[in-house]
Write an enzyme that holds these catalytic residues in place. Structure first.
Site, PDB file in Angstrom:
ATOM      1  N   TYR A  64      -2.252  -0.951  10.228  1.00 37.93           N
ATOM      2  CA  TYR A  64      -2.325  -1.265   8.791  1.00 37.93           C
ATOM      3  C   TYR A  64      -1.045  -0.814   8.083  1.00 37.93           C
ATOM      4  CZ  TYR A  64      -4.110  -1.228   3.967  1.00 37.93           C
ATOM      5  OH  TYR A  64      -4.282  -1.431   2.615  1.00 37.93           O
ATOM      6  N   SER A 114       0.868  -1.173   0.000  1.00 41.01           N
ATOM      7  CA  SER A 114       0.000   0.000   0.000  1.00 41.01           C
ATOM      8  C   SER A 114       0.910   1.230   0.000  1.00 41.01           C
ATOM      9  CB  SER A 114      -0.872  -0.010   1.262  1.00 41.01           C
ATOM     10  OG  SER A 114      -1.454   1.258   1.470  1.00 41.01           O
TER      11      SER A 114
HETATM   12  P1  NAP Z   1     -11.806  -5.812   0.375  1.00 38.08           P
HETATM   13  O1  NAP Z   1     -12.707  -5.676  -0.791  1.00 38.08           O
HETATM   14  O2  NAP Z   1     -12.288  -5.380   1.706  1.00 38.08           O
HETATM   15  O3  NAP Z   1     -11.306  -7.307   0.414  1.00 38.08           O
HETATM   16  C1  NAP Z   1     -10.511  -7.766   1.457  1.00 38.08           C
HETATM   17  C2  NAP Z   1     -10.476  -9.267   1.365  1.00 38.08           C
HETATM   18  O4  NAP Z   1      -9.712  -9.765   2.468  1.00 38.08           O
HETATM   19  C3  NAP Z   1     -11.872  -9.872   1.472  1.00 38.08           C
HETATM   20  O5  NAP Z   1     -12.009 -10.900   0.517  1.00 38.08           O
HETATM   21  C4  NAP Z   1     -11.879 -10.418   2.879  1.00 38.08           C
HETATM   22  O6  NAP Z   1     -12.702 -11.555   3.050  1.00 38.08           O
HETATM   23  C5  NAP Z   1     -10.440 -10.816   3.060  1.00 38.08           C
HETATM   24  N1  NAP Z   1     -10.115 -10.989   4.462  1.00 38.08           N
HETATM   25  C6  NAP Z   1     -10.173 -10.088   5.459  1.00 38.08           C
HETATM   26  N2  NAP Z   1      -9.880 -10.667   6.628  1.00 38.08           N
HETATM   27  C7  NAP Z   1      -9.649 -11.973   6.368  1.00 38.08           C
HETATM   28  C8  NAP Z   1      -9.342 -13.096   7.153  1.00 38.08           C
HETATM   29  N3  NAP Z   1      -9.231 -13.013   8.499  1.00 38.08           N
HETATM   30  N4  NAP Z   1      -9.172 -14.288   6.564  1.00 38.08           N
HETATM   31  C9  NAP Z   1      -9.306 -14.415   5.221  1.00 38.08           C
HETATM   32  N5  NAP Z   1      -9.614 -13.388   4.420  1.00 38.08           N
HETATM   33  C10 NAP Z   1      -9.795 -12.177   4.986  1.00 38.08           C
HETATM   34  O7  NAP Z   1     -10.435  -5.005   0.171  1.00 38.08           O
HETATM   35  P2  NAP Z   1      -9.551  -4.696  -1.124  1.00 38.08           P
HETATM   36  O8  NAP Z   1      -9.530  -3.243  -1.254  1.00 38.08           O
HETATM   37  O9  NAP Z   1      -9.942  -5.545  -2.252  1.00 38.08           O
HETATM   38  O10 NAP Z   1      -8.106  -5.117  -0.573  1.00 38.08           O
HETATM   39  C11 NAP Z   1      -7.298  -6.086  -1.205  1.00 38.08           C
HETATM   40  C12 NAP Z   1      -5.861  -5.786  -0.867  1.00 38.08           C
HETATM   41  O11 NAP Z   1      -5.471  -4.535  -1.455  1.00 38.08           O
HETATM   42  C13 NAP Z   1      -5.581  -5.627   0.628  1.00 38.08           C
HETATM   43  O12 NAP Z   1      -4.327  -6.211   0.938  1.00 38.08           O
HETATM   44  C14 NAP Z   1      -5.501  -4.137   0.828  1.00 38.08           C
HETATM   45  O13 NAP Z   1      -4.710  -3.794   1.943  1.00 38.08           O
HETATM   46  C15 NAP Z   1      -4.869  -3.707  -0.480  1.00 38.08           C
HETATM   47  N6  NAP Z   1      -5.070  -2.308  -0.863  1.00 38.08           N
HETATM   48  C16 NAP Z   1      -6.291  -1.857  -1.254  1.00 38.08           C
HETATM   49  C17 NAP Z   1      -6.429  -0.541  -1.651  1.00 38.08           C
HETATM   50  C18 NAP Z   1      -7.767   0.014  -2.110  1.00 38.08           C
HETATM   51  O14 NAP Z   1      -7.857   1.216  -2.399  1.00 38.08           O
HETATM   52  N7  NAP Z   1      -8.812  -0.776  -2.206  1.00 38.08           N
HETATM   53  C19 NAP Z   1      -5.325   0.332  -1.642  1.00 38.08           C
HETATM   54  C20 NAP Z   1      -4.099  -0.166  -1.222  1.00 38.08           C
HETATM   55  C21 NAP Z   1      -3.972  -1.485  -0.848  1.00 38.08           C
HETATM   56  P3  NAP Z   1     -14.298 -11.402   3.254  1.00 38.08           P
HETATM   57  O15 NAP Z   1     -14.831 -10.970   1.942  1.00 38.08           O
HETATM   58  O16 NAP Z   1     -14.715 -12.771   3.647  1.00 38.08           O
HETATM   59  O17 NAP Z   1     -14.491 -10.379   4.317  1.00 38.08           O
END
Ligand code: NAP
Length: 255
Positions: free
Chosen positions: A172, A159
Site C-alpha cells: 500500500y 496517503s
Molecule cells: P473505502 O471506504 O474502503 O473505499 C474504497 C473504494 O475503493 C470502495 O468504493 C471500493 O469499492 C473501491 N475499490 C476497491 N477495490 C476496487 C477494485 N478492484 N475496483 C474498483 N473499485 C475498487 O476506503 P476510503 O478510505 O474511502 O479510501 C479512498 C481513498 O483514500 C483510497 O485511495 C485510500 O487509499 C485513500 N486514503 C484513505 C484514508 C482514510 O483514512 N480513510 C487515508 C489515506 C488515504 P467497493 O465499495 O465495491 O469495495
C-alpha cells in the site's frame, strides 16, 4: 492563488462545478461516495466508477433525490478490467459529453499490513495493479476526453505513507509513493501544452471501511467523516485550482 492558501479551507460556491463532467473511481463507498455526492451538489455531472453496482445505484439515488443531475453508473473492477472495458468507458463518456473535466482516482486496495520480509508476493502485485497500474491505464484511455475540456483536472489519491515510508505498510505504501510519482510525471508532461492539470491529495485519517481495516482498535469517533473532508477535493476538481499542477495537498490539517 495566495501562497498561504490551504485547499482544505476552500469554500465552494453553490454552483461552482456546474457544467463540469467529473469521473470518480471507488464512488460507491467511503470518501469516493462523499466526493461524488458533494460534486453533484455543486452542480457537476458525475460518472460513478466502481466495482459494486448496488453501491453505485445507492449513490445515484442519493444524488437524484437531492436534485442533482442524474449520474452515469460505470461498473469497473480495477483488478480485472480488460482493455475493452476501459475503451468502452472512454467511448461512453465521449459519446455522452464529448469531454471530461475532472478525473478523481480514489479507489484503492489496502492489502496486508505485514513486514516486507513476509509480504505475500501475489498480494503485492494485486495492490500495485489496482492502486497504480489501473489508475495509469484509466488516465491514459481518458486523456483524449480530458484534452477536449477547456479546464481539466486529474487528481490522484495519496496517503501519508506515500510521502514517508512506515514499517508494515508494505505494498500500500509503495503504491502511494508510485501514485505521487505518476502524478508528478504526468503533470510535467502536460504542463504548458495542455489545459490538463494533475495533482495528488492525501485525505488524512477518515472514518471509512479501509481505515477500520487498518486500525481496528481505533476509536472511530475521533476521525473525520468523509463528508467533512471534501473541500480540498472540490477545490482541486473545480475552477478554483486552475493553473495549479504537480502539487500534493492535504484534505485535512496535519495531526
Ligand atoms: P473505502 O471506504 O474502503 O473505499 C474504497 C473504494 O475503493 C470502495 O468504493 C471500493 O469499492 C473501491 N475499490 C476497491 N477495490 C476496487 C477494485 N478492484 N475496483 C474498483 N473499485 C475498487 O476506503 P476510503 O478510505 O474511502 O479510501 C479512498 C481513498 O483514500 C483510497 O485511495 C485510500 O487509499 C485513500 N486514503 C484513505 C484514508 C482514510 O483514512 N480513510 C487515508 C489515506 C488515504 P467497493 O465499495 O465495491 O469495495
Amino acid at each position: 492563488m495566495n501562497a498561504t492558501f490551504e485547499p482544505r479551507l476552500h469554500r465552494a460556491a453553490p454552483d461552482e462545478l456546474a457544467g463540469r463532467v467529473i469521473a470518480i473511481t471507488g464512488a460507491g463507498d467511503g470518501i469516493g461516495r462523499a466526493v461524488a455526492v458533494t460534486c453533484a451538489a455543486h452542480g457537476a455531472e458525475v460518472v460513478l466508477l466502481g466495482r459494486t453496482v448496488g453501491k453505485l445505484e445507492k449513490v445515484y439515488d442519493e444524488i437524484v433525490a437531492a436534485g442533482g443531475v442524474a449520474p452515469i453508473i460505470a461498473p469497473l473492477d480495477l483488478e480485472k478490467a480488460t482493455a475493452h472495458e476501459y475503451d468502452a468507458i472512454a467511448a461512453a463518456i465521449g459519446t455522452r459529453y464529448g469531454r471530461l473535466d475532472g478525473l478523481l482516482h480514489n479507489a484503492s486496495l489496502l492489502g496486508d499490513l505485514s513486514p516486507i520480509e513476509h509480504y505475500d508476493v501475489p498480494l503485492f502485485t494485486r495492490v500495485l495493479h489496482v492502486n497504480v497500474t489501473a489508475a495509469f491505464a484509466l488516465t491514459q484511455v481518458l486523456l483524449a476526453q480530458l484534452r477536449a475540456s477547456p479546464d481539466a483536472s486529474v487528481v490522484f489519491t495519496s496517503s501519508s505513507v506515500g510521502r514517508r515510508g512506515r514499517a508494515y505498510w508494505g505494498a500500500y505504501a509503495v503504491s502511494k509513493f508510485a501514485i505521487e510519482g505518476l502524478s508528478q510525471v504526468l503533470a510535467d508532461e502536460l504542463a504548458g501544452t495542455t489545459a490538463v492539470r494533475v495533482n495528488a491529495i492525501n485525505p488524512g485519517a477518515t472514518r471509512t471501511a479501509m481505515r477500520r481495516a487498518a486500525y481496528p482498535a481505533e476509536d472511530p469517533a475521533r476521525l473525520a467523516m468523509p463528508a467533512d473532508i471534501t473541500a480540498a477535493y472540490v477545490f482541486l476538481l473545480g475552477p478554483a485550482s486552475k493553473g495549479m499542477t504537480g502539487q500534493s495537498v492535504d484534505a485535512q490539517a496535519p495531526r
